[in-house]
Structures are given as C-alpha cells and as structure tokens.
Design a protein around this motif. Structure first.
Motif, mmCIF file in Angstrom:
data_model
loop_
_atom_site.group_PDB
_atom_site.id
_atom_site.type_symbol
_atom_site.label_atom_id
_atom_site.label_comp_id
_atom_site.label_asym_id
_atom_site.label_seq_id
_atom_site.Cartn_x
_atom_site.Cartn_y
_atom_site.Cartn_z
ATOM 1 N N PHE A 281 9.675 -2.800 0.705
ATOM 2 C CA PHE A 281 8.345 -2.562 1.262
ATOM 3 C C PHE A 281 7.268 -3.463 0.704
ATOM 4 O O PHE A 281 6.242 -3.655 1.346
ATOM 5 N N VAL A 282 7.512 -4.075 -0.446
ATOM 6 C CA VAL A 282 6.586 -5.126 -0.867
ATOM 7 C C VAL A 282 6.685 -6.276 0.141
ATOM 8 O O VAL A 282 5.677 -6.827 0.582
ATOM 9 N N ALA A 283 7.937 -6.586 0.556
ATOM 10 C CA ALA A 283 8.128 -7.660 1.526
ATOM 11 C C ALA A 283 7.407 -7.336 2.834
ATOM 12 O O ALA A 283 6.766 -8.200 3.442
ATOM 13 N N TYR A 284 7.501 -6.070 3.242
ATOM 14 C CA TYR A 284 6.852 -5.664 4.497
ATOM 15 C C TYR A 284 5.333 -5.821 4.395
ATOM 16 O O TYR A 284 4.687 -6.357 5.297
ATOM 17 N N SER A 285 4.783 -5.339 3.271
ATOM 18 C CA SER A 285 3.330 -5.436 3.108
ATOM 19 C C SER A 285 2.881 -6.890 3.099
ATOM 20 O O SER A 285 1.842 -7.227 3.670
ATOM 21 N N VAL A 286 3.672 -7.735 2.443
ATOM 22 C CA VAL A 286 3.319 -9.150 2.399
ATOM 23 C C VAL A 286 3.279 -9.712 3.815
ATOM 24 O O VAL A 286 2.335 -10.414 4.199
ATOM 25 N N GLU A 287 4.277 -9.372 4.622
ATOM 26 C CA GLU A 287 4.293 -9.861 6.010
ATOM 27 C C GLU A 287 3.045 -9.431 6.750
ATOM 28 O O GLU A 287 2.434 -10.190 7.496
ATOM 29 N N LYS A 288 2.691 -8.174 6.557
ATOM 30 C CA LYS A 288 1.541 -7.646 7.273
ATOM 31 C C LYS A 288 0.282 -8.424 6.895
ATOM 32 O O LYS A 288 -0.567 -8.709 7.733
ATOM 33 N N ARG A 289 0.186 -8.759 5.587
ATOM 34 C CA ARG A 289 -0.967 -9.533 5.119
ATOM 35 C C ARG A 289 -0.924 -10.950 5.679
ATOM 36 O O ARG A 289 -1.918 -11.461 6.175
ATOM 37 N N VAL A 290 0.253 -11.569 5.592
ATOM 38 C CA VAL A 290 0.387 -12.967 6.008
ATOM 39 C C VAL A 290 0.081 -13.116 7.495
ATOM 40 O O VAL A 290 -0.590 -14.048 7.920
ATOM 41 N N SER A 291 0.568 -12.161 8.280
ATOM 42 C CA SER A 291 0.450 -12.296 9.733
ATOM 43 C C SER A 291 -0.977 -12.066 10.211
ATOM 44 O O SER A 291 -1.399 -12.649 11.203
ATOM 45 N N GLY A 292 -1.704 -11.194 9.520
ATOM 46 C CA GLY A 292 -3.058 -10.905 9.960
ATOM 47 C C GLY A 292 -3.078 -10.437 11.400
ATOM 48 O O GLY A 292 -2.330 -9.540 11.775
ATOM 49 N N LYS A 293 -3.905 -11.094 12.207
ATOM 50 C CA LYS A 293 -4.094 -10.632 13.584
ATOM 51 C C LYS A 293 -2.875 -10.898 14.477
ATOM 52 O O LYS A 293 -2.717 -10.261 15.496
ATOM 53 N N ASP A 294 -2.025 -11.852 14.050
ATOM 54 C CA ASP A 294 -0.884 -12.183 14.906
ATOM 55 C C ASP A 294 0.146 -11.067 14.949
ATOM 56 O O ASP A 294 0.955 -10.985 15.863
ATOM 57 N N GLY A 295 0.126 -10.240 13.935
ATOM 58 C CA GLY A 295 1.185 -9.234 13.810
ATOM 59 C C GLY A 295 1.012 -8.073 14.761
ATOM 60 O O GLY A 295 -0.093 -7.749 15.193
ATOM 61 N N ASP A 296 2.121 -7.443 15.084
ATOM 62 C CA ASP A 296 2.092 -6.247 15.916
ATOM 63 C C ASP A 296 2.906 -5.189 15.174
ATOM 64 O O ASP A 296 3.850 -4.626 15.704
ATOM 65 N N PHE A 297 2.540 -4.980 13.905
ATOM 66 C CA PHE A 297 3.392 -4.144 13.066
ATOM 67 C C PHE A 297 3.323 -2.683 13.457
ATOM 68 O O PHE A 297 2.279 -2.173 13.852
ATOM 69 N N GLY A 298 4.469 -2.040 13.382
ATOM 70 C CA GLY A 298 4.553 -0.624 13.746
ATOM 71 C C GLY A 298 4.991 -0.452 15.183
ATOM 72 O O GLY A 298 5.457 0.612 15.573
ATOM 73 N N ASN A 299 4.861 -1.478 15.981
ATOM 74 C CA ASN A 299 5.274 -1.377 17.379
ATOM 75 C C ASN A 299 6.453 -2.274 17.692
ATOM 76 O O ASN A 299 6.709 -2.581 18.849
ATOM 77 N N GLY A 300 7.124 -2.722 16.653
ATOM 78 C CA GLY A 300 8.283 -3.556 16.920
ATOM 79 C C GLY A 300 8.020 -5.024 16.720
ATOM 80 O O GLY A 300 8.318 -5.848 17.577
ATOM 81 N N ASP A 301 7.469 -5.367 15.556
ATOM 82 C CA ASP A 301 7.296 -6.775 15.234
ATOM 83 C C ASP A 301 8.573 -7.272 14.559
ATOM 84 O O ASP A 301 9.012 -6.685 13.574
ATOM 85 N N PRO A 302 9.176 -8.353 15.065
ATOM 86 C CA PRO A 302 10.428 -8.829 14.467
ATOM 87 C C PRO A 302 10.275 -9.161 12.984
ATOM 88 O O PRO A 302 11.206 -8.968 12.206
ATOM 89 N N ALA A 303 9.091 -9.620 12.577
ATOM 90 C CA ALA A 303 8.879 -9.940 11.164
ATOM 91 C C ALA A 303 9.021 -8.677 10.311
ATOM 92 O O ALA A 303 9.474 -8.734 9.173
ATOM 93 N N GLY A 304 8.631 -7.542 10.885
ATOM 94 C CA GLY A 304 8.719 -6.282 10.157
ATOM 95 C C GLY A 304 10.144 -5.792 9.988
ATOM 96 O O GLY A 304 10.393 -4.841 9.243
ATOM 97 N N VAL A 305 11.071 -6.393 10.689
ATOM 98 C CA VAL A 305 12.492 -6.072 10.496
ATOM 99 C C VAL A 305 13.117 -7.092 9.560
ATOM 100 O O VAL A 305 13.821 -6.746 8.611
ATOM 101 N N ALA A 306 12.823 -8.366 9.825
ATOM 102 C CA ALA A 306 13.477 -9.442 9.079
ATOM 103 C C ALA A 306 13.120 -9.406 7.595
ATOM 104 O O ALA A 306 14.003 -9.507 6.738
ATOM 105 N N ALA A 307 11.838 -9.220 7.289
ATOM 106 C CA ALA A 307 11.410 -9.321 5.889
ATOM 107 C C ALA A 307 12.049 -8.233 5.016
ATOM 108 O O ALA A 307 12.679 -8.545 4.016
#
Lengths: 504, 328
Positions: A281-307
């Motif tokens: 979950f540190v990896a997940y939080s980092v992704e969320k920070r890195v992605s900023g507005k581009d992310g669609d976390f919680g609704n099926g963002d591939p980065a949120g699975v891969a990280a």
C-alpha cells in the motif's frame, strides 16, 4: 561481491534449478500455491505446514524449491480472488481489491489479472537479481532499522492509508480511528495484561485478520448485492467480461507503476515485521501521488493493480534474505522454511552461502524459475478464472460463502472465527451503506498494534525520552516524509481535487 | 469407506499382537490399544521447535504402534488454547499433547486454564532441554557473566535484554538474573525470539537468553556469557554455567516433553513412556534433537513429575515478582 563469484554462483544455481526434478517440483509448488491462494483463509502458512513432512523425502534443495513455489503461488493466487471477487486473502492484497475489482466492474477483470501476472513476474525477476547481487551487503543494513524507525514507518503507512480512500477525508479518518480501536484488542505488549478480550482466549492475539477482511469485503459485498437484487426484483447481472488482454493504453499506465512498485517492494520487503505488508500500500499511495489528475484510482486504474502487485512480489523475494544471510525468519512462512531446513539437517544462518552454495544459489535461481512458471500457469488460467464471473450469482454467492467459511475455519479450527466473520460481514454492510470505506479500517487494525508495539519499545529503549524519534537520522527522515504527506492531504486545493474526483 | 478402515484396524491389531498369544486373546475380546489413530495436539503454530519435535516423534511412534499420529495444531494464547483443547479430549489414551515446561511452570500461573498442572497432565518423557544461552552484544565490554554483572552494577538500568514476550522463559531468566546477581536490567519484549535476537545483534538491546543465539555466538556476532543452570551444553562446551559463575541452585529453564492425561489408563501411560524413551534413545533421533539445538536427556516418570512440580513453584515466585501471576 565481485562479479566473477556472482556468475559462478548463478552458474551453480542454474545447474541446480534446471535439473528436471527441481523444475517439476517448482511447477507443482507453484500450481498448488496458486490453487491454495485462490481459496480464502487457507493461506501459504497452513499449506506449507501441511506439506512440510512430504518434502523431507525429497533432497533439501528440491524440498525448499517446492515450498518456495507454494509461497509465490499463494501470493499470486490471492490477488485473483481480490480482483475478481473482492475477496482479499491476506493483508497485502487488500490494496489490490480497490482497483483490481474496479477493473472487474468495468469488464476488465481479465486485463487486471494479466497486469498482475506480468507485474509480479517483472518484480520477481528484478528481485532475484537484487538478492543475487546485493543480498549479503544489504541484509546488514536491516539491522540499522530499530524500533523508532519501524514506528515512523508505520505512522507513514497509516497516513498513507488515508490516501487510499476515495471518499471524504473525514470518513477515512474515522475509519482509521475505528481500526485503531479494534487493534487495541489483545494482549498489552509491555505488561502482558489482556485488553477487551471478554474472556475469549481466541482474542488474546488480537482480532484475527482473515475473518476481518473476508467479512468486511467479501461477505459485505454479497449482502449489498442481495439487497439490490431484492429491491429491484431482478437478478444482479454478472459484469461483462470484455477482452482478456490489457489494451495498449492500460499497459502504458501499468508498466511504470510496476517498476516503481518493484523498487518499493525490494526495500520494504527486507524489513522483518511488517515491511512486506507495507510495501503494497505504500506503492499504491505513491502511484496515487505520482499520477495526480491522470489517475482514476478506485474505479479500476491499471496502475493501482500493477504497483501493489509488483511491490508485493518483490517483497516476497527479498523477505528470504534475512533468513538466508542472518538466519532470522522475517514472517510466519519464513519460520516454516527454517523448520523445513532444520528437518533436512541444515541450520539456516550466515554460513549457508559458503557451506551450502548449491542450496543458496539453487534456491535463488529457482525463485526466478518459479516466477516464470507462475506466468506460464496463470496467463492461460486467466480465461478460466474470468469465466467464474459468468456463473449466476444465485449459485456463485453460496459457493463463495461456503468456501470462505470453510477456509476460515481451517486456519485455527475455530468456530469463534466463523462467528466473527459473520459479525464483520454485517459491519462491512453497514459501512457500505454509510459510504465509509473498509480499506483504511483494515490497515489501521493491522498497523495499530504494530505501531503501539514499536512506539512503546522505542520509549522503553530510550528510557522515556521521545527525542529518540528525531535524534536518529533514518527516523527523522521518515518523520519529515510523513509530515509532508499529511500536509499534502490537508492542503485545501488537494481536498478540492479529491472531492471533485469523487463526484466523477 | 468406514468398513475398510475397520478391517485395516483389525488386521493391524491382529498382526501386531501375533507374537504374544496372551494379549492376542485380549485383542480379540476388546481390540487392544491402539485400536485407532492417535490425535497429537501441537499447541503452537507450525514451524517452531514443538512442531519440529512432533514431526520427528510422530513418524517413529506411529511406526511402532502401527497407527498414525494425527498432528492437530491448536495455536494461540501462548499454548493455553491448545492445552484447554487437549483437556477437552477423552482421557482414553488416544490423544497426546506436545508440550514444554511452560504448561506446568508458566501458563497455569498466568492464564486461567482448564487444567491443574499437578493432577491433570502427566509429562511422559524428557525430549530435551533447550539450553538458555546468555549472549550479549559485542559492543558491551564483558567477556564473562561476572564481568557483565560488575558492569551492570556500575550502570544500573543501562543494559536491556530482549525477549520473545512478557512471561516467557527468556523474560523470567532476566528477572532471575537481576534478582540473584543484584543488578538492574531493562526488559524489552518482542514478538518472537527471532526479533529479540535481531535486536541484540543490532545493539538495540544488549542481552539475549535462549538457544537461538548459538549460531551467532559461534560466529562471534554475539559474545557468549554462559548458559543457565548447572550443566554445560555439549554443543558449546566453552560456555560456563550460571552455577559456575556463582549463582547456584534452580535457574529458569526450558524443556520439551510429551504429555498425556493423568486419567489415561496406567498401562497405556507406561507403554507410551517406554516407547517414547526407546525412540529418544535412537542415535539418529538424538542427532536430530542436537541439531534442533536441544540437549537430549533421560528422566523417568517420577523425575518428570518432579521437574514439572519444581518449575511450577519456582516460576511462580518469579512471576509474582513480575506482577504477572494470577491470584490464588
């Protein structure tokens, strides 16, 4: 370590790992592990314990390769149920639920499984190299991590868990607080007194984890679906499935996330006592920070699975290091591996590398082979697993319920745990009704007791001087990062962004 | 399925008794013990010392009895859950409990359990003593226990010892040492012996008690100060005992045993004790136990009872001191 000895070591390792018998048993281990990981409750610890006696008839290397295969296999199998059914089997896959199941809801379940498989393989490959090249040198650094550092790492994790939530920060904080309170149940670490156990011996070690997550996620989800079905008087339709392979766009989101996740997993996996758990979950939080507005976390963002999947697997690799180089098992599975070595007549410890090069390098190379096999086993299986979603819910739900409860019962043969699962199922249903998210709660339940333990230990060692947290450079560094993260959560513009993201 | 099991049970019973006509007659009258498989309760999670011992013994004993020993893991509450579970089994000689002296000395003194350690449970054999080695971080300028004690007297409260938790044998070793040597040392509980050992390696704590330190002592990562008790440890013969260092008498110790209900039929108890002692005398079993870090030994049933009762009384004194003992 110089390169000549590294290559000769890897040479020995490939010689051992490519032996047909070892390949066969690595395959069997991975297959068994995958199947076991898919069943909630019956985790790698229980399986390895059951299969341990059988491995004593194999040669030591083959036995350990089999057990290691089960370990990775189970790590991977656990994410399958998280992604498709919202049933995390262990703490590290709680995070995978968020976007993995999000992708499933969008009909991208197959792609999520494929991303998890590739991400894990990539992390496994890097992890193996990392162990081979840097292993012995790095493991000495682990000893620099004392109680204050662990405490600060846990605080960082807890703050990060607020970031996990999609909804309001207030609700996420409330869930963290509730989780911390639930985490108080058990035995006081410093005095040995029992707290909130109500005379139940089953609660002396705190609230057991598997009933908590299966209740809050799996069972609660079924209850919500049932309610919808009865209200609308039509059957809940299984999600559409769509293509099994990631699109180019999904792959582009996932690849860098997997790389970052791997790096985080490698480092945190080294730390016994919570490190590997934190990595996902540190990896997940980092992704969320890195992605900023581009992310669609919680609704099926591939980065949120891969990280988190990559972090998870990299951590699983490096958690072998303390055992192989210091003789210290970093988690329950590693403790079992110690037992397996002892039964085979090998004393794990600093001397393994020189006294048993065949075993040391054979195991390391077979880690990579095991990861390759997981890819080979799992990619074709993706289609099979996804077909599960086509089963009508009137059949699928009872099966999930029964399998979950049997799995939970089989962990400690305890009916108490089964009732606890039902109770948490109810709580999870209510939380969903109130639009509170379970993920921060679960992480607080896991981190709370560890945080308390490390905090009180740090205070003991410092004889009550709280200055210990700022006088040690590593601890101070973590504190600064935590404060920065907290500030970014509380900063109003971030909050505005968060609520906007929530409306989408 | 059921009939198959019965027939196999009958055949095995008949085969095992073929040589002795007298008992064969008994066997036909009321199937001689063991007429079915035996439950072997392991009160800890798989992977630890108790699990390793049980795996070693259950194979051999199963072979001798012509029955399987079914390992039944009931971990939790430091062993109390397993002990209570064992007490709920019928005392008919078809269940065994893998145990340590904690089940006699510590658990009944600190947790409400459903057994009386003096009358309900019988320790059958001494599987082995787990030597409580005393190890210290090499940054501490002490090469022997006497030097450490002298140092600790000059610096009260400066040194800390890491243990696997409150009320564990490691903790009680610390209380005992502080009391007997007249020093003040700080207790720091960890989650498990490996974490505690790691803390001593890293210098977060200075002292560690337990067999787990052997590898680190012989690798010079830790300084070996001695070993608790009055007998030296054959694997590390250079470590003097606490008795040699001037602290005579009973010292906190850790030993492993196999326990049966005291109410189980006497002939079964005697037979099991004999069989287990035969197994423990096998060279390959001894060698394995030594590798696990234990000191194999022998005690008869009376000797085992005395060990159990002594530990109950002696540990109680230390537990009262630690504020952990249940009020009686």
């Amino acid at each position: 370590m110089d390169f000549a000895s590294l290559f000769s070591g890897l040479g020995i390792g490939f010689g051992v790992a490519l032996d047909p018998i070892n390949i066969l048993f690595a395959f069997i281990g991975c297959l068994v592990g995958t199947l076991v990981g898919v069943l909630p409750g019956l985790g790698p610890t229980a399986t390895i314990a059951i299969l341990l006696p059988m491995t004593t008839s194999l040669s030591p290397v083959t036995g350990l390769i089999t057990l290691a295969g089960i370990y990775y296999g189970a790590q991977y199998g656990g994410s399958t149920t998280s992604i498709l059914l919202r049933l995390p089997g262990e703490a590290s896959s709680v995070v995978t639920v968020l976007d993995g199941h999000g992708m499933t809801r969008k009909g991208r379940g197959g792609a999520a499984l494929a991303i998890a498989a590739w991400g894990s393989f990539f992390a496994g490959t890097v992890g193996t190299l990392f162990i081979a090249v840097l292993g012995p040198a790095v493991s000495a650094l682990v000893l620099k991590f004392g109680a204050p550092e662990y405490f600060m790492l846990m605080v960082l994790g807890l703050v990060a868990s607020v970031v996990l939530a999609q909804g309001s920060v207030i609700r996420a904080l409330a869930m963290v607080a509730l989780g911390l309170l639930l985490g108080l149940v058990g035995t006081d670490p410093n005095s040995g007194q029992y707290r909130f156990t109500f005379g139940a011996l089953e609660l002396l070690n705190g609230i057991p984890f598997v009933p908590l997550v299966v209740g809050l996620f799996g069972i609660a989800d079924i209850l919500v679906a049932l309610e919808k079905a009865t209200k609308s008087e039509e059957e809940v339709r299984p999600a559409a499935i769509g293509s099994l392979w990631p699109t180019r766009q999904e792959a582009r989101r996932a690849a860098p996330a997997a790389a970052r996740g791997t790096l985080i997993g490698l480092i945190l996996g080294l730390l016994p006592g919570g490190g590997a758990l934190m990595s996902s979950f540190v990896a997940y939080s980092v992704e969320k920070r890195v992605s900023g507005k581009d992310g669609d976390f919680g609704n099926g963002d591939p980065a949120g699975v891969a990280a988190p999947e990559a972090a998870n697997n990299a951590g699983a690799q490096t958690s072998f290091l303390p055992l192989l180089t210091l003789g210290i098992p970093s988690n329950a599975v590693m403790a079992l591996m110690t037992g397996a070595m002892l039964l085979q007549g090998i004393v794990p410890g600093p001397k393994i590398m020189t006294n048993q090069p065949q075993l040391f390098w054979g195991l390391i190379v077979s880690m990579w082979i095991g990861n390759l096999m997981l890819l080979v086993i799992n990619l074709p299986l993706v289609g099979v697993w996804v077909k599960m979603l086509k089963i009508r819910y009137t059949i699928l739900y009872p099966i999930i319920l029964i399998v979950s409860l049997v799995g939970i019962y089989s962990v400690d043969y305890s009916t108490f745990d089964v009732f606890l699962t039902a109770l948490f199922g109810l709580l999870g249903y209510l939380l969903q009704r109130w639009r509170c998210e379970a993920a921060p709660l679960v992480l607080a339940v896991v981190l709370g007791p560890m945080m308390e333990e490390y905090f009180r230990r740090a205070m003991l060692i410092a004889r009550g001087d709280a200055g210990i947290f700022v006088s040690r450079p590593l601890s101070l560094g973590l504190l600064v990062i935590t404060l920065a993260m907290l500030a970014s959560i509380l900063a109003p513009n971030v909050r505005r962004f968060r609520s906007k993201a929530f409306q989408e | 399925m059921k009939s198959v099991i019965h027939r196999r049970a009958f055949l095995a019973g008949a085969a095992g008794l073929g040589s002795v006509a007298l008992s064969a007659r008994n066997g036909f009258a009321q199937q001689a013990w063991p007429a079915r498989d035996i439950t072997y309760v392991i009160p800890y999670a798989p992977g630890g010392m108790s699990d390793n011992i049980s795996r070693l013994l259950s194979d051999k004993l199963g072979g001798m009895l012509g029955r399987q020993l079914l390992n039944d893991y009931r971990a939790g509450a430091g062993g109390a859950i397993g002990a209570n579970y064992y007490m709920a089994q019928k005392p008919d000689g078809y269940s065994l409990l893998q145990a340590t002296n904690s089940f006699f000395g510590v658990i009944p003194n600190v947790t409400k359990v459903e057994y009386d350690p003096k009358t309900d449970l019988t320790p059958l054999v001494l599987v082995g003593d787990a030597p409580m080695a005393i190890a210290c971080n090499p940054a501490v300028p002490a090469k022997s226990l006497e030097e450490f004690v002298a140092l600790a007297k000059k610096n009260p409260g400066k040194f800390a010892y890491g243990t696997s938790g409150h009320g564990t044998v490691g903790h009680l070793c610390g209380i005992w040492l502080a009391k007997r040597a007249g020093i003040e040392i700080l207790h720091v509980p960890y989650r498990g012996a490996s974490q505690a050992l790691q803390s001593t390696l890293a210098g977060e704590t200075q002292l560690f008690f337990g067999p787990e330190a052997a590898e680190q002592i012989s690798g010079k990562a830790l300084t070996g100060l001695g070993v608790m008790g009055s007998e030296r440890w054959s694997a590390m013969p250079d470590l003097p005992t606490t008795a040699e260092s001037g602290l005579a008498g009973w010292a906190p110790r850790s030993w492993h045993t196999v326990v049966i209900h005291s109410k189980a039929p006497e002939e079964i108890r005697l037979k099991l004790a004999k069989m287990l002692n035969d197994i423990l005398a096998m060279p390959e079993v001894k060698q394995r136990l030594i590798m696990f870090g234990l000191i194999p030994g022998f005690e008869d049933l009376a000797g085992m009872r005395k060990r159990a009762d002594d530990d109950y009384a002696e540990f109680r004194v230390l537990l009262v001191e630690a504020g952990l003992a249940l009020k009686k």
